[in-house]
Design an enzyme around this catalytic site. Sequence first.
Site, PDB file in Angstrom:
ATOM      1  N   CYS A 180       0.914  -1.417  -0.008  1.00 39.77           N
ATOM      2  CA  CYS A 180       0.100  -0.164  -0.155  1.00 39.77           C
ATOM      3  C   CYS A 180       0.674   1.145   0.025  1.00 39.77           C
ATOM      4  CB  CYS A 180      -1.036   0.115   1.110  1.00 39.77           C
ATOM      5  SG  CYS A 180      -1.937  -1.354   1.287  1.00 39.77           S
ATOM      6  N   HIS A 232      -3.525   6.942   2.066  1.00 38.69           N
ATOM      7  CA  HIS A 232      -3.915   5.603   1.722  1.00 38.69           C
ATOM      8  C   HIS A 232      -5.336   5.214   2.498  1.00 38.69           C
ATOM      9  CE1 HIS A 232      -4.283   1.651   1.155  1.00 38.69           C
ATOM     10  NE2 HIS A 232      -3.926   1.083   2.233  1.00 38.69           N
ATOM     11  N   ASN A 257     -10.337  -0.311   0.376  1.00 36.83           N
ATOM     12  CA  ASN A 257      -9.072  -0.322   0.168  1.00 36.83           C
ATOM     13  C   ASN A 257      -8.395  -0.927  -1.055  1.00 36.83           C
ATOM     14  OD1 ASN A 257      -6.152  -0.711   0.637  1.00 36.83           O
ATOM     15  ND2 ASN A 257      -6.369  -1.451   2.678  1.00 36.83           N
TER      16      ASN A 257
HETATM   17  N1  ACO Z   1     -18.372  -8.978  10.062  1.00 34.48           N
HETATM   18  C1  ACO Z   1     -18.706  -9.300  11.196  1.00 34.48           C
HETATM   19  N2  ACO Z   1     -17.960  -9.461  12.227  1.00 34.48           N
HETATM   20  C2  ACO Z   1     -16.574  -9.765  12.132  1.00 34.48           C
HETATM   21  C3  ACO Z   1     -15.922  -9.247  10.859  1.00 34.48           C
HETATM   22  C4  ACO Z   1     -17.086  -8.968   9.760  1.00 34.48           C
HETATM   23  N3  ACO Z   1     -16.681  -8.755   8.503  1.00 34.48           N
HETATM   24  N4  ACO Z   1     -14.714  -9.541  10.804  1.00 34.48           N
HETATM   25  C5  ACO Z   1     -14.442  -9.940  12.110  1.00 34.48           C
HETATM   26  N5  ACO Z   1     -15.502 -10.044  12.793  1.00 34.48           N
HETATM   27  C6  ACO Z   1     -15.846 -10.273  14.269  1.00 34.48           C
HETATM   28  C7  ACO Z   1     -14.383 -11.165  14.713  1.00 34.48           C
HETATM   29  O1  ACO Z   1     -14.678 -12.540  14.346  1.00 34.48           O
HETATM   30  C8  ACO Z   1     -14.556 -11.025  16.191  1.00 34.48           C
HETATM   31  O2  ACO Z   1     -15.649 -11.584  16.632  1.00 34.48           O
HETATM   32  P1  ACO Z   1     -15.253 -12.273  18.292  1.00 34.48           P
HETATM   33  O3  ACO Z   1     -15.247 -11.024  19.263  1.00 34.48           O
HETATM   34  O4  ACO Z   1     -16.806 -13.227  18.405  1.00 34.48           O
HETATM   35  O5  ACO Z   1     -14.065 -13.098  18.200  1.00 34.48           O
HETATM   36  C9  ACO Z   1     -15.153  -9.508  16.415  1.00 34.48           C
HETATM   37  O6  ACO Z   1     -15.594  -9.236  15.028  1.00 34.48           O
HETATM   38  C10 ACO Z   1     -13.771  -8.580  16.673  1.00 34.48           C
HETATM   39  O7  ACO Z   1     -12.618  -8.791  15.611  1.00 34.48           O
HETATM   40  P2  ACO Z   1     -11.433  -8.113  15.535  1.00 34.48           P
HETATM   41  O8  ACO Z   1     -10.659  -8.546  14.512  1.00 34.48           O
HETATM   42  O9  ACO Z   1     -10.893  -7.808  16.771  1.00 34.48           O
HETATM   43  O10 ACO Z   1     -12.132  -6.606  15.112  1.00 34.48           O
HETATM   44  P3  ACO Z   1     -11.566  -5.312  15.114  1.00 34.48           P
HETATM   45  O11 ACO Z   1     -12.271  -4.289  16.062  1.00 34.48           O
HETATM   46  O12 ACO Z   1      -9.904  -5.216  15.517  1.00 34.48           O
HETATM   47  O13 ACO Z   1     -11.658  -4.637  13.792  1.00 34.48           O
HETATM   48  C11 ACO Z   1     -10.161  -4.367  11.684  1.00 34.48           C
HETATM   49  C12 ACO Z   1     -11.125  -5.411  12.416  1.00 34.48           C
HETATM   50  C13 ACO Z   1     -11.519  -3.528  11.114  1.00 34.48           C
HETATM   51  C14 ACO Z   1      -9.738  -5.233  10.413  1.00 34.48           C
HETATM   52  C15 ACO Z   1      -9.583  -3.558  12.359  1.00 34.48           C
HETATM   53  O14 ACO Z   1      -8.427  -4.264  13.054  1.00 34.48           O
HETATM   54  C16 ACO Z   1      -8.697  -2.727  11.719  1.00 34.48           C
HETATM   55  O15 ACO Z   1      -9.378  -1.484  11.022  1.00 34.48           O
HETATM   56  N6  ACO Z   1      -7.289  -2.902  11.281  1.00 34.48           N
HETATM   57  C17 ACO Z   1      -6.491  -2.020  10.253  1.00 34.48           C
HETATM   58  C18 ACO Z   1      -6.295  -2.938   9.205  1.00 34.48           C
HETATM   59  C19 ACO Z   1      -6.545  -2.590   7.943  1.00 34.48           C
HETATM   60  O16 ACO Z   1      -7.061  -1.557   7.668  1.00 34.48           O
HETATM   61  N7  ACO Z   1      -5.933  -3.285   6.857  1.00 34.48           N
HETATM   62  C20 ACO Z   1      -6.125  -2.973   5.679  1.00 34.48           C
HETATM   63  C21 ACO Z   1      -5.177  -3.563   4.810  1.00 34.48           C
HETATM   64  S1  ACO Z   1      -3.524  -3.315   5.310  1.00 34.48           S
HETATM   65  C22 ACO Z   1      -3.334  -1.588   4.882  1.00 34.48           C
HETATM   66  O17 ACO Z   1      -3.963  -1.377   3.859  1.00 34.48           O
HETATM   67  C23 ACO Z   1      -2.178  -0.920   5.498  1.00 34.48           C
END
Ligand code: ACO
Length: 321
Positions: free
Chosen positions: A112, A248, A278
Amino acid sequence: MTIRISGTGSALPKKILTNDDLSKIVETNDEWISSRTGIRERRIAGEGESVVTMGSEAARRALENAGANAGEMDLILVATCSGESYFPSTACQIQAEIHADHAVAFDISAACSGFLFALHTAQAYLSMGVYKKALVIGTETLSRVVDWTDRGTCVLFGDGAGACVVEASEIGLMNVVQHSDGSQGEVLISHASTFPTPSEQQGHPAVPLQMDGQAVFKFAVKTVPQCITEVLEQAGVHPEEIKYFVLHQANKRIIQSVAKRLKVEEEKFPVNLDRRGNTSAASIPILLDEMNRDGMLTRGDLLVLSGFGAGLTWAAALLTW
Ligand code: ACO
């Protein structure tokens, strides 16, 4: 001598995949995705659409916008992490498509952050007088890399391409900071799977994109404000002087957190991830093109661009539009 962006272009797949559409593929819903990421829909490449077709279309539009033609280009740099072949490079395939017969073409792999790494590479060549005009392209089909059974990652990405024509100039890109930390590579990884290893052949398939979302989130909200501050301090420019911070487009909450840490109003951080998802290396040039075509940019505006992603890699650039 530096480089100036003289034209922008972008190209997106036809198919729109909404959060509701995704809820029919994996167990998810619009509320979860939009509240955690800001994404409401994304474009997904279909038959006949690829990093090459979209990258070529974005390049043609950027050339038209710059009033230039493909034959004038000395260099084509393509940032991608979802190319369809190990070789030839996506850049060489785009060169052939747009008939930029005289250009040198190669790919840059920095996920990215790739567009900024490519822009900085173009600046190095052009400011040294090696070349005069270049196409810098980000083009991605992450939809062909993600695991469509993993709701934690497949909801985040979209496909598309953005391109800029850059020319040697006295005014334009002022300075760039780039960083890499290979020791954290595991937090966001996609293994090459075309040639299975012996263990994969024994029934352990190669795994597509895997991400530790929280680690990526923490990395982004810490390093992006740091490298933006670094690039501004190097140039002696205050955040208030910046018209737009073009980040980004990974996640709305990351962008909000960066704005807060920099103490800059969120309105200065344009966002299109709600409609594009993204698109990795393509996100910054797609957003720049949309801003350019919407008349948001005036010559002389100061802009900060910042990319961050797998590697880990991150970068920020300060430029005069
Ligand atoms: N729909 C519903 N529930 C979901 C989903 C979904 N799509 N995905 C995960 N969950 C659930 C999980 O299973 C978990 O359930 P549990 O509590 O029963 O175990 C719960 O939601 C929480 O999961 P987490 O992974 O802890 O969720 P979090 O609040 O961290 O959010 C996210 C996840 C949105 C990916 C966050 O970590 C984030 O924004 N990270 C940044 C990563 C990013 O932007 N990556 C992009 C690519 S990298 C880049 O471009 C730099």
